[in-house]
Design an enzyme around this catalytic site. Structure first.
Site, mmCIF file in Angstrom:
data_model
loop_
_atom_site.group_PDB
_atom_site.id
_atom_site.type_symbol
_atom_site.label_atom_id
_atom_site.label_comp_id
_atom_site.label_asym_id
_atom_site.label_seq_id
_atom_site.Cartn_x
_atom_site.Cartn_y
_atom_site.Cartn_z
ATOM 1 N N ASP A 260 0.826 -1.200 0.000
ATOM 2 C CA ASP A 260 0.000 0.000 0.000
ATOM 3 C C ASP A 260 0.868 1.261 0.000
ATOM 4 O OD1 ASP A 260 -2.692 1.298 0.434
ATOM 5 O OD2 ASP A 260 -1.666 2.004 2.242
ATOM 6 N N GLU A 302 0.885 -0.586 -5.194
ATOM 7 C CA GLU A 302 -0.168 0.413 -5.363
ATOM 8 C C GLU A 302 0.505 1.754 -5.617
ATOM 9 O OE1 GLU A 302 -3.516 3.114 -3.327
ATOM 10 O OE2 GLU A 302 -1.645 2.563 -2.352
#
Length: 613
Positions: A260, A302
């Site tokens: 992330d 991401e």
């Protein structure tokens, strides 16, 4: 542990040791901490289950397993889909029936309700949220998935921890060892310097990049929300401990680790604290650590930028970083194209993606757990007289069904009254007009909405990369307006598309003639065709076709003598194109019938999948 097995570890380590040590010492210049890292790797290798080591060996023989045409993903919230991990395990038959063999479990690690940011403020990296289950339940779920050939993906939040994490609690209490794992400052002088160059992520809802802690008299860096404290990767202790967490989760049977907020993980004064070179050093080391301990595990980055700018996160052929990256910009441009009925910008972006080397694997999706941000290429749109602010307003009006523009039923998120900016929420089906059509009972509108849903998925499946569905899209699930009755959710319109899976509606997927059956059957046919045609794999060459009509997007794919073509009409009227006229004869892949390629008429919001014969 047998001598043979230790030799396996030593052989993998030998392959990467010199580069790993060189990068680590360049970053930290700390030999004792590097030695500690080597012990961490060895210990997690020893602890790794034999069943997982067998998977490692099989995938080492076929390192490109994730690049094939038979991988289809689905994103799901554990509580919404099955109640808890045991419930998800009980629904694996449904996933297999849906042709899904890769599930992305949305954040499930321990958080504090009300301060979780949807699960991205982790309190404990080695504990599951109690209402979802335990680490033992996770292991049982991943084992059951592996028995069915299903890969499991999870989010690994590297940039920050919750303010309730043990490190943060001890840092707040003034323990220097733990304060050094974050960015603590006893005056605002240095934070003020950071603010000069670091953009704000949520300027309306969480302004600034620092939070004042009166109880300990310090400012702490909080790039996202005040309860998410940025980790200091300049401290080797942070890197070592986070790599231990990564390997702990990999040893629970996770196959795909979604990193992330990758670009944010290195902070340096006088910079934007985004995409710094040290980020790539960390991701490269993480890639090598995985190849040493758990080589079957792949990294999904991401990185929310346009495709040409995310490419560095793949690394190089000799020194790879992420295995896969999200294709975020294309997703947003797809919805822009649906609203404008003009494929020009989408074609340009796909040209950029298709021009990249085939080893770069993108993860493609229409909808996900998050909102749609209109981060389009406005410099390109200006060539056509389209200005950013009024265009965003048009898109948001269109997808809310305002001014009679459409049957869409979206809602705004994070609206900024000053700039007029806002993001959009809604399920695929509701944004495609199915909800509005069902409200009116207009059968023609219902048919058009279903055709639109099918066309968009057919287009997504023909892009380069791995397609991922959002749970519920396979049955045309609509918006969930019940969130407005829940005080904990009502302020966050993203819950509009984060509703519980409607299993009564899912059961209708088997009842012929229902909306659910029509959507499910149409997508299943596409999924089965895709998995049977090698030219849908990531190794295929892909390009856009000049269709001669701005409403129609054309995509070609070629691999080992097989040529496929896709024609997708984003417009509201039938269109006839002749772009395949000189390519010979084609077969309609959905019907098996020959098609006269010289002139092909595509109905409104419909498509053709064609194979050269």
């Amino acid at each position: 542990m047998s001598k043979k097995r230790i030799e396996e570890f030593e052989q993998r380590l030998a392959k990467h040791h010199d580069e790993l040590r060189w990068l680590y010492m360049e970053l930290y210049n700390n030999g004792s901490m590097f030695y500690e890292l080597m012990e961490i790797l060895r210990n997690f290798y020893v602890d790794r289950k034999d069943s997982l080591k067998s998977i490692d060996r099989e995938k080492e023989k076929d390192p490109n397993w994730y690049r094939k045409n038979d991988l289809l993903g689905m994103m799901l919230y554990i509580n919404n889909f099955g109640g808890n991990m045991q419930g998800v395990k009980e629904k694996l038959d449904y996933l297999s029936k849906s042709n899904v063999n890769y599930i992305h479990l949305m954040p499930f690690l321990d958080t504090v309700p009300g301060r979780s940011d949807g699960g991205y403020a982790v309190k404990d990296f080695r504990k599951v949220q109690p209402d979802l289950g335990t680490m033992e339940d996770l292991e049982e779920l991943t084992e059951s998935c592996h028995d069915r050939g299903i890969q499991v993906c999870m989010d690994f939040v590297m940039n920050h921890t919750s303010e309730d994490h043990e490190w943060a609690v001890r840092a707040r209490n003034g323990e220097g060892e733990y304060m050094s794992r974050y960015f603590f400052y006893d005056s605002y002088d240095i934070p003020a310097e950071f603010e000069k160059t670091v953009p704000q992520v949520f300027p309306t809802t969480a302004p600034g990049n620092f939070t004042w802690l009166p109880e300990c008299g310090h400012h702490v860096m909080t790039t996202f929300y005040p309860y998410q404290w940025d980790l200091n990767y300049g401290n080797p202790r942070v890197f070592n401990e986070m790599m231990a967490n990564y390997l702990f989760l990999a040893n629970k049977g996770i196959d795909i680790i979604r990193i992330d907020a990758v670009p944010y993980i290195w902070k340096e004064l006088g910079t934007p604290c985004r995409n710094l070179k040290q980020v790539h050093t960390i991701v490269r080391m993480m890639r090598m650590i995985g190849e040493i301990v758990c080589p079957s595990v792949i990294l999904l980055g991401e990185v929310v930028m346009e495709p040409s700018k995310v490419v560095p996160y793949f690394g190089t052929v000799e020194k790879p970083e992420c295995h896969m990256l999200y294709n975020v910009t294309t997703m947003a441009t797809t919805w822009h194209t649906l609203a404008t009925k003009d494929t020009t910008l989408l074609k340009e972006q796909l040209d950029t993606v298709f021009a990249l080397p085939n080893q770069y694997v993108f993860l493609n999706y229409l909808r996900c757990h998050d909102d749609i941000g209109w981060g389009l290429d406005y410099d390109s749109l200006k060539r056509f007289g389209i200005e950013e602010r009024p265009h965003k307003a048009y898109l948001n009006d269109y997808f809310r069904g305002f001014r009679g523009l459409s049957d869409s039923r979206g809602e705004l998120y994070n609206e900024d009254p000053v700039t007029g900016d806002a993001r959009l929420c809604g399920t695929t089906a509701s944004l495609c007009g199915l909800e509005g059509a069902l409200e009116s009972g207009d059968q023609a509108a219902i048919d058009l909405a279903i055709e639109t849903i099918t066309m968009l998925h057919a287009y997504m499946f023909m892009q380069s990369g791995i397609p991922v569905l959002y749970s519920g899209d396979e049955i045309g699930q609509l918006n969930d307006n019940e969130y407005k009755k829940d005080w904990k959710k009502v302020e966050d319109s993203r819950y509009l598309h984060r509703g519980e899976m409607d299993w009564k509606k899912a059961a209708l997927a088997d009842k012929k003639g229902t909306v659910e059956n029509r959507v499910f059957t149409a997508l299943s046919q596409l999924e089965e065709i895709r998995s049977s045609e090698d030219a849908f794999s990531c190794d295929a060459d892909a390009w856009t076709l000049n269709t001669g009509n701005s409403s129609v997007l054309g995509i070609g794919r070629y691999l080992r003598g097989e040529l496929l073509a896709g024609l997708f009409n984003f417009g509201n009227d039938p269109v006839t194109v002749s772009c395949l006229g000189t390519m010979g004869k084609f077969e309609n892949m959905l019907t098996g019938k020959a098609v006269a390629a010289a002139e092909i008429t595509i109905p409104a919001r419909s498509f053709f999948w064609l194979k050269k014969i």
